[in-house]
Design a protein around this motif. Structure first.
Motif, short mmCIF file in Angstrom:
data_model
loop_
_atom_site.label_atom_id
_atom_site.label_comp_id
_atom_site.label_asym_id
_atom_site.label_seq_id
_atom_site.Cartn_x
_atom_site.Cartn_y
_atom_site.Cartn_z
N SER A 31 1.01 -1.22 0.01
CA SER A 31 0.06 -0.04 -0.17
C SER A 31 0.97 1.42 -0.04
O SER A 31 1.87 1.41 0.83
N ARG A 67 0.34 5.72 -0.83
CA ARG A 67 -0.19 6.79 -1.10
C ARG A 67 0.67 8.03 -0.72
O ARG A 67 1.67 7.75 -0.09
N GLU A 81 -4.54 1.15 -8.63
CA GLU A 81 -5.72 1.14 -7.69
C GLU A 81 -7.03 0.67 -8.40
O GLU A 81 -7.19 1.25 -9.51
N ASP A 82 -7.72 -0.44 -8.22
CA ASP A 82 -8.91 -0.62 -8.84
C ASP A 82 -9.98 -1.33 -7.85
O ASP A 82 -9.71 -1.16 -6.54
N GLU A 83 -11.04 -1.59 -8.22
CA GLU A 83 -12.09 -2.29 -7.11
C GLU A 83 -11.67 -3.21 -6.29
O GLU A 83 -12.18 -3.70 -5.21
N ASP A 84 -10.37 -3.79 -6.85
CA ASP A 84 -10.12 -5.29 -6.06
C ASP A 84 -8.97 -4.92 -5.14
O ASP A 84 -8.49 -5.74 -4.36
N THR A 85 -8.67 -3.58 -4.90
CA THR A 85 -7.34 -3.01 -3.95
C THR A 85 -7.95 -2.28 -2.88
O THR A 85 -8.85 -1.40 -3.25
N ASP A 86 -7.55 -2.27 -1.90
CA ASP A 86 -7.91 -1.47 -0.77
C ASP A 86 -6.83 -0.22 -0.87
O ASP A 86 -5.90 -0.05 -0.01
N GLY A 87 -6.99 0.58 -1.86
CA GLY A 87 -6.33 1.68 -2.03
C GLY A 87 -5.26 1.37 -3.04
O GLY A 87 -5.00 0.32 -3.48
N ARG A 118 -1.69 0.42 -4.57
CA ARG A 118 -0.85 -0.57 -4.36
C ARG A 118 0.43 -0.45 -5.20
O ARG A 118 0.23 -0.30 -6.39
#
Length: 362
Positions: free
Chosen positions: A35, A37, A73-79, A81
């Motif tokens: 992760s 950001r 980042e897409d709908e399968d990742t939590d933020g 990566r």
């Protein structure tokens, strides 16, 4: 110019100049799936950035970092990566005052790299020193933030100032919680007050002073490093010595060990809770180039800022003897902002050695 890359498996290449439009770096070797950001990086950049107190340069740079590549980042990742591909980072320069340096275009500032750059390349970027400027260290801090993500929360890296000029902290007053309570990263609240008065006088006189930064890394497991040319302490020393204004590095007891007897220097070992426990740490957490599981301790000596208002003797490019005052906005003690840079370089070295250890030992 070569040699802008640091590290082996975890490596970064920095680019840009002090008074160019931007500075940046490319971080390679970061594993996928971590992760990441911009805020993970920004928190450390905010500790290093100029203009945070009257005791550092008043250049006003927000140092907002942009991540240009290497995360997804897409709908399968939590933020977002990391993808395992190169991570490109960018910081725009916002507050350059190149006119401050017009008078030194053909003059060598004593203590700076002006003469040596000219001797090597035949010309130089005199605007703040170009690549030799401490502005470059912002990208080391950014790379160090990514290195910390690789190391994980189990490894804690922190640094502080233990000495400014001849004024040393009292070890009995050491409190890590005080480091964030003053503008000097000082673990001794009483000495922080004394440093404030001392540096205020130097700043008003247009003078500067050196400092000592101490860096600790706890939670590093035993076994990182190599016995001969890939020693962990060798790479730590190289990383810290590559920082602008660094003039010396010691690990553990360092030069003080030369006055010890073998009995005094021995870090005796006992068992505690089924694990080896060192009764002292003169080795600074490293034996034979390999981490021993104890806290890694290093110290770095930072010279005084070379840009001062006091006239000093120098020469021009034509060999004319002159007296020189350096105008501009400069740190009265560059060691203050060296604290987060030292942390970052230690993080980069440790992340590199973690990956190298995993590569060899599985």
């Amino acid at each position: 110019m070569s040699h802008n890359t640091f590290g082996h498996l975890f490596r970064f290449t920095s680019w840009g100049e002090s008074h160019g439009p931007a500075i940046g770096c490319v971080v390679d070797g970061c594993p996928a799936g971590i992760s990441l950001r911009p805020d993970d990086i920004q928190v450390y950049l905010d500790q290093r950035k100029p203009g945070t107190s009257k005791f550092v340069t008043q250049r006003q740079e927000p140092d907002r970092v942009k991540i240009l590549s290497g995360v997804f980042e897409d709908e399968d990742t939590d933020g977002p990566r990391t993808t395992g591909t190169p991570i490109s980072l960018l910081i725009e320069n916002k507050d350059q005052r190149s006119r401050d340096y017009g008078e030194i275009k053909d003059r060598y500032r004593p203590g700076h790299a002006d003469f040596t750059y000219d001797a090597k390349y035949g010309f130089r970027d005199y605007r703040g020193g170009g690549r030799s400027s401490a502005r470059e260290t912002a990208m080391r801090v950014a790379a160090g933030a990514i290195a910390r993500k690789i190391l994980g929360e189990g490894i804690q890296i922190r640094a502080c100032l233990t000495q400014i000029g001849t004024k040393m902290i009292d070890g009995e007053n050491w409190d890590w919680d005080e480091v964030g309570n003053n503008p000097f990263f000082c673990p001794d609240k009483d000495m922080a007050v004394e440093w404030a008065n001392y540096l205020d006088g130097l700043r008003k006189d247009g003078n500067s002073v050196g400092a000592i930064v101490e860096i600790h890394a706890s939670g590093v497991p035993a076994g990182w490093g190599a016995p001969v040319y890939g020693k962990l302490d060798t790479d730590i020393a190289a990383g810290l010595m590559s920082i602008n204004a660094a003039k010396g590095v010691e690990i553990g007891a360092g030069f003080a060990a030369a006055a010890f007897t073998g009995v005094e220097n021995a870090d005796e070992i006992r068992m505690q809770d089924g694990k080896p426990k060192f009764l002292s740490n003169h080795a600074g957490g490293i034996l034979g180039g390999i981490s021993n599981g104890d806290t890694i301790v290093a110290r770095m000596a930072i010279k005084p800022t070379s840009s001062i208002l006091t006239p000093v003797r120098s020469i021009t490019r034509k060999g004319e003897e002159i007296e020189l005052r350096t105008k501009g906005r400069h740190d009265p003690c560059v060691g203050i902002r060296g604290v987060p840079v030292a942390e970052a370089m230690l993080a980069c070295v440790l992340a590199d050695h973690k990956l190298r250890h995993q590569g060899q030992m599985g």
